[in-house]
Design an enzyme around this catalytic site. Structure first.
Site, PDB file in Angstrom:
ATOM      1  CG  HIS A 173      -4.833  -1.081   3.777  1.00  0.00           C
ATOM      2  ND1 HIS A 173      -5.108  -0.441   2.579  1.00  0.00           N
ATOM      3  CD2 HIS A 173      -3.926  -0.295   4.405  1.00  0.00           C
ATOM      4  CE1 HIS A 173      -4.400   0.669   2.502  1.00  0.00           C
ATOM      5  NE2 HIS A 173      -3.671   0.783   3.592  1.00  0.00           N
ATOM      6  CG  ASN A 174      -7.353  -1.699  -0.581  1.00  0.00           C
ATOM      7  OD1 ASN A 174      -6.355  -1.411   0.063  1.00  0.00           O
ATOM      8  ND2 ASN A 174      -7.319  -1.870  -1.887  1.00  0.00           N
ATOM      9  CB  SER A 182      -0.903   0.030   1.233  1.00  0.00           C
ATOM     10  OG  SER A 182      -1.582   1.273   1.255  1.00  0.00           O
ATOM     11  CD  GLU A 211      -7.543   2.781  -0.005  1.00  0.00           C
ATOM     12  OE1 GLU A 211      -6.442   2.313   0.327  1.00  0.00           O
ATOM     13  OE2 GLU A 211      -7.970   2.706  -1.177  1.00  0.00           O
ATOM     14  CE  LYS A 242      -3.282  -2.351  -0.183  1.00  0.00           C
ATOM     15  NZ  LYS A 242      -3.827  -2.226  -1.446  1.00  0.00           N
TER      16      LYS A 242
HETATM   17  C1  6PG Z   1      -3.209   1.392  -1.595  1.00  0.00           C
HETATM   18  C2  6PG Z   1      -4.512   1.497  -2.302  1.00  0.00           C
HETATM   19  C3  6PG Z   1      -4.393   0.903  -3.660  1.00  0.00           C
HETATM   20  C4  6PG Z   1      -5.538   1.335  -4.579  1.00  0.00           C
HETATM   21  C5  6PG Z   1      -6.633   0.327  -4.703  1.00  0.00           C
HETATM   22  C6  6PG Z   1      -8.013   0.706  -4.286  1.00  0.00           C
HETATM   23  O1  6PG Z   1      -3.249   0.880  -0.496  1.00  0.00           O
HETATM   24  O2  6PG Z   1      -2.194   1.831  -2.130  1.00  0.00           O
HETATM   25  O3  6PG Z   1      -5.516   0.848  -1.599  1.00  0.00           O
HETATM   26  O4  6PG Z   1      -4.220  -0.450  -3.533  1.00  0.00           O
HETATM   27  O5  6PG Z   1      -5.952   2.579  -4.343  1.00  0.00           O
HETATM   28  O6  6PG Z   1      -6.579   0.011  -6.023  1.00  0.00           O
HETATM   29  O7  6PG Z   1      -8.685   1.151  -5.365  1.00  0.00           O
HETATM   30  P1  6PG Z   1     -10.224   1.264  -5.680  1.00  0.00           P
HETATM   31  O8  6PG Z   1     -10.707   2.455  -4.940  1.00  0.00           O
HETATM   32  O9  6PG Z   1     -10.143   1.508  -7.162  1.00  0.00           O
HETATM   33  O10 6PG Z   1     -10.931   0.007  -5.363  1.00  0.00           O
END
Ligand code: 6PG
Length: 627
Positions: free
Chosen positions: A353-354, A295, A357, A350
């Site tokens: 994590h997303n 990430s 996010e 991960k």
């Molecule tokens: C990171 C991000 C990276 C990316 C993903 C999520 O941790 O660097 O999470 O992996 O931004 O592709 O993207 P989406 O919003 O397109 O699902």
């Protein structure tokens, strides 16, 4: 990077001669393992008795400590018989990825003749047989035939160890390019590869290498076989290609060129279930597969991302130094890279994590919308977000403030961006995983579905005409209340995200360390924040965030604002699904007697699904004819 070159083989194979020559050529120190035997071992061998494993323990420790100390200053050559794999594991303990093994191989007869012709060696030749008996030939060493001349042997070792690359990067998209530069800048000798597609992708690796001085030592390829052959064995290849089917195609393209014990590292956002399958598929072919989350986006990859590797731990040890070196460092200087756990656990965390996010992004979008509805312009919103950094700093807060400040001519750019949010699937997978594991990851689902709703742009436009909302001029919320509602929801978000991880750990027996996971998310990654830093300590004391005194205090403080903000938004038709869900979820998780009794009664009514009774401790199932 400093290297440790161990030259091994049975007594009499010529390792001292070769080791000295090699050290001389490379201008690095040389150590003969035999010089470090305690007196008792020498006496035993001289009296014709072979050493047993117990005799060797202290000696192996001494050599391992010598190697660890030495490598901090410079590379070196150590010669040592190291006949069993467990001795070699002992010798390279904690420095696996900095260690190169050279195995000098010869037949019993050949070596016997050499020993007979040698004087003043403390090992009688009769012991040779016992050495061959215990010899386990190494799979991951450079094997060199002792019938060659010492000069030729040195040439082979030098060309294999010094002229070949130690790490390969497959796929030069945005992330692959940044990681390559990061590896090269850290002194690693790398090979880089990008496929050739006529007229579309031509000389990508070569042109990229030419662009950046730090890549002058890198070898660039668009031919798979040449790329693979340029790597030292066991090969370490990081795949930076699109997640999904492409990974399988790439694995199948690489397989014919790989050798046993080579290691593939998938650094994309792959699905953790697929990673588990790929590990098993490749294990059957004696190839190791590590699924690692990375990430930090383009800049993180270049300057130091957060890295989340999972899979075979022994294989991880061999790539550990590369991944740790290029990773971000936490506030104590420790790498934001840790071995997460077995199977697809690296990709799993991960993915979560997303998910976290998605929610952090959604919350920032919601609170900005509230501020906008309260009459603030983008510059004012940016200023408010900046002022929050003192108490609620995070990478996403920081970039959101910058986004609001960005102008294009007289206009704020953010106001020109089409309001349809894309996604690449990880939020979707987190929601599915959360449902499969039976964990209420409601904020992640709500952030994901908000993106989906945004995609119905045409329908929204149409329905907006029919169902016009009320004007939001009656909003009665202070900036501080918005901040507190935001902080409240973020705690719930992190509670839910880590709950998904904890449940996966339990259910798949991954034995994940929540504190360590939050630690590697304190720097380099998209969800780094001051809250994440606090979690490192909090998770050392509890795995349930809502039971920790520090967070209990915060929740009690922020909750009134969260309720007020959410109800004000509801009354004023301002869409705040994630903020709202945080309060609803909190109500649910803190309710002693929930409405689930009614659900159970309904289920029993129409489907005779039975129910348990509060006044019956036996746990027996009851059924009632309800009408
Ligand atoms: C990171 C991000 C990276 C990316 C993903 C999520 O941790 O660097 O999470 O992996 O931004 O592709 O993207 P989406 O919003 O397109 O699902």
């Amino acid at each position: 990077m400093n290297r440790l070159i161990y030259i091994m083989g049975v007594s009499g194979c010529g390792k001292t001669t070769i080791g000295k020559l090699l050290a001389q050529e490379l201008n690095i120190p040389f150590f003969d393992g035999d010089d470090f035997h305690p007196e008792s071992n020498i006496a035993k061998m001289s009296s014709g008795q072979p050493l047993n494993d117990d005799d060797r323990q202290g000696w192996l420790d001494t050599l391992n400590n010598l190697a660890k100390k030495q490598i901090q200053e410079t590379s070196c050559v150590i010669v040592c018989s190291a006949l069993k794999q467990k001795y070699r594991d002992h010798l390279s303990r904690d420095i696996e990825s900095k260690t190169k093994w050279v195995y000098l191989s010869g037949s019993f007869q050949q070596i016997l003749e050499r020993i007979y012709s040698r004087a003043n060696h403390f090992m009688p030749s009769e012991l040779l047989k016992s050495q061959f008996d215990i010899l386990e030939e190494p799979k991951d060493a450079l094997q060199v035939d002792i019938s060659l001349t010492p000069e030729d042997i040195i040439k082979i070792i030098k060309s294999e160890l010094m002229e070949t690359s130690e790490f390969g990067l497959f796929g030069l998209g945005v992330m692959g390019k940044s990681l390559s530069r990061n590896l090269a800048r850290n002194g690693f000798k790398i090979s880089i590869f990008n496929r050739h597609v006529d007229g579309v992708e031509v000389n990508i690796a070569k042109n990229f290498k030419a662009q950046f001085p730090e890549l002058s030592n890198a070898s660039a390829f668009d031919d798979i076989s040449a790329f693979v052959n340029s790597l030292q064995q066991p090969r370490k290849i990081m795949l930076m290609v699109n997640a999904g089917k492409t990974i399988d195609f790439v694995i199948d393209d690489l397989l014919p060129h790989l050798s046993e014990n080579d290691i593939l590292v998938d650094g994309g956002n792959s699905n953790y279930k697929k990673t588990k399958e790929r590990i098993a598929y490749l294990k059957a072919k004696n190839i190791h597969f590590i699924g690692t989350g990375i990430s930090g986006g383009e800049e993180g990859a270049l300057k130091g991302p957060s890295i989340m590797p999972g899979g075979d731990k022994a294989a991880y040890k061999l790539v550990q130094a590369y991944l740790e070196t290029i990773s971000a460092k936490d506030r104590n200087g420790l790498p934001c890279c840790t071995y997460v756990g077995p199977e697809g656990s690296g990709h799993f965390i991960k993915m979560v994590h997303n998910g976290i996010e998605y929610v952090e992004m959604q919350l920032l979008a919601e609170i900005s919308t509230i501020m906008e509805a309260s009459g603030k312009n983008p510059d004012e919103i940016a200023a408010i977000l900046d002022s929050w950094k003192e108490n609620a700093n995070s990478y996403l807060l920081d970039i959101t403030a910058s986004i609001f400040r960005k102008k294009e001519g007289e206009d704020w750019l953010v106001k020109k961006v089409l309001d349809k949010a894309g996604n690449k699937g990880t939020g979707n997978w987190t929601t599915i995983a959360s449902a499969e594991l039976g964990v209420p990851g409601t904020l992640i689902a709500s952030a994901l579905f908000s993106r989906y709703i945004s995609f119905y742009k045409e329908e929204r436009l149409l329905l907006n005409k029919t169902f016009k909302g009320v004007k939001s001029s009656k909003l009665n919320i202070s900036t501080n209340e918005i901040l507190e509602a935001y902080q409240f929801a973020r705690i719930i978000n992190h509670y839910q995200g880590f709950k998904i991880i904890a449940e996966a750990s339990r259910s798949y027996s991954w034995n994940l360390n929540l504190s360590e996971i939050s630690r590697i998310w304190t720097s380099g990654c998209i969800i780094k924040s001051t809250l994440m830093r606090d979690l490192v300590e909090i998770f050392m004391e509890t795995s349930n965030l809502l039971t920790h005194p520090r967070l209990i205090k915060k929740i009690k403080k922020y909750r009134p604002s969260a309720k007020k903000v959410v109800s004000q938004c509801l009354l004023n038709d301002i869409t705040t699904p994630a903020l709202s869900e945080s309060t609803q979820f909190f109500n649910g998780i803190t309710t002693a007697y929930s409405s689930a009794n009614i659900i159970q009664a309904q289920r029993d009514y129409f489907g005779a699904h039975t129910y348990k009774r509060l006044d019956d401790d036996s746990g027996k199932n009851h059924h009632t004819i309800w009408d």
